[in-house]
Each structure stands twice: as structure tokens, then as C-alpha cells.
Design a protein around this motif. Structure first.
Motif, PDB file in Angstrom:
ATOM      1  N   LEU A 157       0.732  -1.543   0.138  1.00 50.03           N
ATOM      2  CA  LEU A 157      -0.766  -0.349   0.213  1.00 50.03           C
ATOM      3  C   LEU A 157       0.838   0.977  -0.015  1.00 50.03           C
ATOM      4  N   ASN A 158       1.844   1.638   0.266  1.00 50.40           N
ATOM      5  CA  ASN A 158       2.808   2.194   0.303  1.00 50.40           C
ATOM      6  C   ASN A 158       3.608   2.619  -0.935  1.00 50.40           C
ATOM      7  N   ASN A 159       3.070   3.539  -1.409  1.00 51.07           N
ATOM      8  CA  ASN A 159       4.158   4.231  -3.351  1.00 51.07           C
ATOM      9  C   ASN A 159       4.892   5.420  -2.918  1.00 51.07           C
ATOM     10  N   TYR A 160       6.141   4.854  -2.516  1.00 53.34           N
ATOM     11  CA  TYR A 160       7.150   5.811  -2.970  1.00 53.34           C
ATOM     12  C   TYR A 160       7.439   6.401  -4.287  1.00 53.34           C
ATOM     13  N   ARG A 161       7.098   5.818  -4.857  1.00 54.39           N
ATOM     14  CA  ARG A 161       7.505   6.531  -6.494  1.00 54.39           C
ATOM     15  C   ARG A 161       7.245   7.701  -6.977  1.00 54.39           C
ATOM     16  N   SER A 162       5.472   8.061  -7.029  1.00 61.53           N
ATOM     17  CA  SER A 162       4.278   8.944  -7.026  1.00 61.53           C
ATOM     18  C   SER A 162       4.065  10.470  -6.415  1.00 61.53           C
ATOM     19  N   HIS A 163       4.031  11.171  -7.184  1.00 59.47           N
ATOM     20  CA  HIS A 163       3.629  12.449  -6.738  1.00 59.47           C
ATOM     21  C   HIS A 163       1.843  12.193  -6.577  1.00 59.47           C
ATOM     22  N   ALA A 164       1.816  12.451  -5.300  1.00 63.40           N
ATOM     23  CA  ALA A 164       0.444  12.824  -4.408  1.00 63.40           C
ATOM     24  C   ALA A 164      -0.730  13.458  -6.433  1.00 63.40           C
ATOM     25  N   ALA A 165      -0.564  14.083  -6.553  1.00 63.08           N
ATOM     26  CA  ALA A 165      -1.291  14.659  -7.930  1.00 63.08           C
ATOM     27  C   ALA A 165      -1.916  13.517  -8.905  1.00 63.08           C
ATOM     28  N   ILE A 166      -0.855  13.148  -8.849  1.00 66.80           N
ATOM     29  CA  ILE A 166      -0.144  11.613  -9.851  1.00 66.80           C
ATOM     30  C   ILE A 166      -1.270  11.239  -9.741  1.00 66.80           C
ATOM     31  N   LEU A 167      -1.139   9.826  -8.343  1.00 65.12           N
ATOM     32  CA  LEU A 167      -1.536   8.789  -7.275  1.00 65.12           C
ATOM     33  C   LEU A 167      -2.815   9.196  -7.658  1.00 65.12           C
ATOM     34  N   LYS A 168      -3.678  10.394  -7.236  1.00 68.02           N
ATOM     35  CA  LYS A 168      -4.650  10.527  -7.247  1.00 68.02           C
ATOM     36  C   LYS A 168      -5.770   9.411  -7.624  1.00 68.02           C
ATOM     37  N   GLU A 169      -5.550  10.001  -9.518  1.00 71.32           N
ATOM     38  CA  GLU A 169      -6.839   9.590 -10.011  1.00 71.32           C
ATOM     39  C   GLU A 169      -6.848   7.798  -9.617  1.00 71.32           C
ATOM     40  N   PRO A 170      -5.549   6.796 -10.561  1.00 72.87           N
ATOM     41  CA  PRO A 170      -6.085   5.816  -9.962  1.00 72.87           C
ATOM     42  C   PRO A 170      -6.242   5.127  -8.524  1.00 72.87           C
ATOM     43  N   ASN A 171      -6.243   5.422  -7.419  1.00 73.13           N
ATOM     44  CA  ASN A 171      -5.640   5.531  -6.200  1.00 73.13           C
ATOM     45  C   ASN A 171      -7.338   5.231  -5.883  1.00 73.13           C
ATOM     46  N   ASP A 172      -7.799   6.050  -6.242  1.00 69.46           N
ATOM     47  CA  ASP A 172      -9.044   6.383  -6.125  1.00 69.46           C
ATOM     48  C   ASP A 172      -9.808   5.897  -7.228  1.00 69.46           C
ATOM     49  N   ILE A 173      -9.692   5.036  -8.142  1.00 70.60           N
ATOM     50  CA  ILE A 173     -10.342   4.262  -9.687  1.00 70.60           C
ATOM     51  C   ILE A 173     -10.717   2.766  -9.030  1.00 70.60           C
ATOM     52  N   PHE A 174      -8.489   2.334  -8.739  1.00 68.96           N
ATOM     53  CA  PHE A 174      -8.739   0.876  -8.841  1.00 68.96           C
ATOM     54  C   PHE A 174      -7.852   0.544  -8.130  1.00 68.96           C
ATOM     55  N   TYR A 175      -7.647   1.264  -6.675  1.00 68.11           N
ATOM     56  CA  TYR A 175      -7.279   1.211  -5.334  1.00 68.11           C
ATOM     57  C   TYR A 175      -8.203   1.291  -3.905  1.00 68.11           C
ATOM     58  N   ASN A 176      -9.135   1.792  -4.213  1.00 75.06           N
ATOM     59  CA  ASN A 176      -9.695   2.100  -3.082  1.00 75.06           C
ATOM     60  C   ASN A 176      -9.856   3.092  -2.575  1.00 75.06           C
ATOM     61  N   SER A 177      -8.586   4.243  -2.506  1.00 73.70           N
ATOM     62  CA  SER A 177      -8.140   5.098  -2.191  1.00 73.70           C
ATOM     63  C   SER A 177      -7.194   4.104  -0.735  1.00 73.70           C
ATOM     64  N   GLU A 178      -7.057   3.114  -1.250  1.00 77.42           N
ATOM     65  CA  GLU A 178      -5.509   2.792   0.323  1.00 77.42           C
ATOM     66  C   GLU A 178      -4.433   2.925  -0.259  1.00 77.42           C
ATOM     67  N   LEU A 179      -3.423   3.593  -1.555  1.00 77.53           N
ATOM     68  CA  LEU A 179      -2.682   3.624  -1.259  1.00 77.53           C
ATOM     69  C   LEU A 179      -1.933   5.236  -0.997  1.00 77.53           C
ATOM     70  N   LYS A 180      -1.411   4.962  -0.151  1.00 75.46           N
ATOM     71  CA  LYS A 180      -0.798   5.899   0.884  1.00 75.46           C
ATOM     72  C   LYS A 180       0.629   6.528  -0.329  1.00 75.46           C
ATOM     73  N   VAL A 181       0.817   7.719  -0.111  1.00 77.66           N
ATOM     74  CA  VAL A 181       1.673   8.291  -0.455  1.00 77.66           C
ATOM     75  C   VAL A 181       2.480   9.170   0.120  1.00 77.66           C
ATOM     76  N   MET A 182       4.142   7.854   0.038  1.00 81.08           N
ATOM     77  CA  MET A 182       5.715   8.278   0.750  1.00 81.08           C
ATOM     78  C   MET A 182       6.645   8.696  -0.113  1.00 81.08           C
ATOM     79  N   ALA A 183       6.811   9.747  -1.054  1.00 85.87           N
ATOM     80  CA  ALA A 183       7.076  10.085  -2.029  1.00 85.87           C
ATOM     81  C   ALA A 183       7.744  11.391  -1.608  1.00 85.87           C
TER      82      ALA A 183
END
Length: 130
Positions: A97-123
Motif C-alpha cells: 500500500l505504500n507508494n514511494y515513486r509517485s507524487h500525490a497528484a499523479i497517484l490520486k486518480e488511479p488510487n481512487d479508481i483502482f485501489y479504493n483510495s488505500e494507497l499511501k503517498v510516501m514519495a
């Protein structure tokens, strides 16, 4: 090699592999006690198919085409489905669930669509580059 010599097989990026690509190398190598680990993300890039006759929508395959990865097909079966109120069975699925590679703005859409907003931005945001 003697039977049982290979104890573990790791298939990395299995969400991108067509089922035959994943299974052919395993045939003859794995035994009853071999642990096969499928690593990948079924929500990312799937198999690349150039012949439209190989798609699941084509009448020849009827939902069993090469456009579905081995990992995606396996994840549809009961042991790999999340249980209401419990999530995934930790013995068969590890969800990172921890994502170390993407900026929060880039990760927002796929996180909402595919991952039920479970991914945590750690970059780490680096200021002043560019």
C-alpha cells in the motif's frame, strides 16, 4: 534435476504476462511442494495482444482470451478475493500500500479508481530540481 529440487519460483510482473507465457516455463519445473509466487499488479499494464482474434471478446475465446493476465485470472478465484470486513487472506495475498515513486497528484486518480483510495503517498518531494 531431481524431482523436488526447485522449491520456490517467483514470477515477477505477472500482471503483464499472458497465461501461456507464465505457465510454459513452470511446466516440468514445479512439483507438488513447489511454492509459486506471482508478483505484480493486475491494475497496471496487462498483456500486449496484437491479434484481435486473441481477445476475450472474440467468439473463439469467450472470456478466456490472452488479454487477461495469469495473475488477473488467478485473482478472480475465491481464495484471492477479499472477505467482507477482513480484507485479503494474508496467507495468499500481500497487498503493498505504500507508494514511494509517485507524487500525490499523479497517484490520486488511479488510487481512487483502482485501489479504493488505500494507497499511501510516501514519495519524498524534492524542491529545486529542474
Amino acid at each position: 534435476m531431481p524431482n523436488g529440487h526447485i522449491t520456490h519460483v517467483f514470477l515477477d510482473e505477472c500482471g503483464h504476462s499472458m497465461e501461456p507465457e507464465a505457465l510454459v516455463p513452470l511446466s516440468g519445473l514445479v512439483g507438488r511442494d513447489t511454492q509459486v509466487v506471482l508478483a505484480g499488479d493486475p491494475h497496471q499494464l496487462g498483456p500486449v495482444i496484437r491479434n484481435p482474434q486473441c481477445f476475450s471478446s472474440y467468439s473463439l475465446f469467450k472470456n478466456c482470451g490472452l488479454d487477461k493476465s495469469y495473475l488477473e485470472r488467478v485473482m478472480e478465484s475465491a481464495p484471492y478475493q477479499p472477505q467482507p470486513g477482513q480484507g485479503f487472506n494474508a496467507q495468499v495475498v500481500t497487498k503493498l500500500l505504500n507508494n514511494y515513486r509517485s507524487h500525490a497528484a499523479i497517484l490520486k486518480e488511479p488510487n481512487d479508481i483502482f485501489y479504493n483510495s488505500e494507497l499511501k503517498v510516501m514519495a519524498v518531494v524534492v524542491v529545486g530540481l529542474g
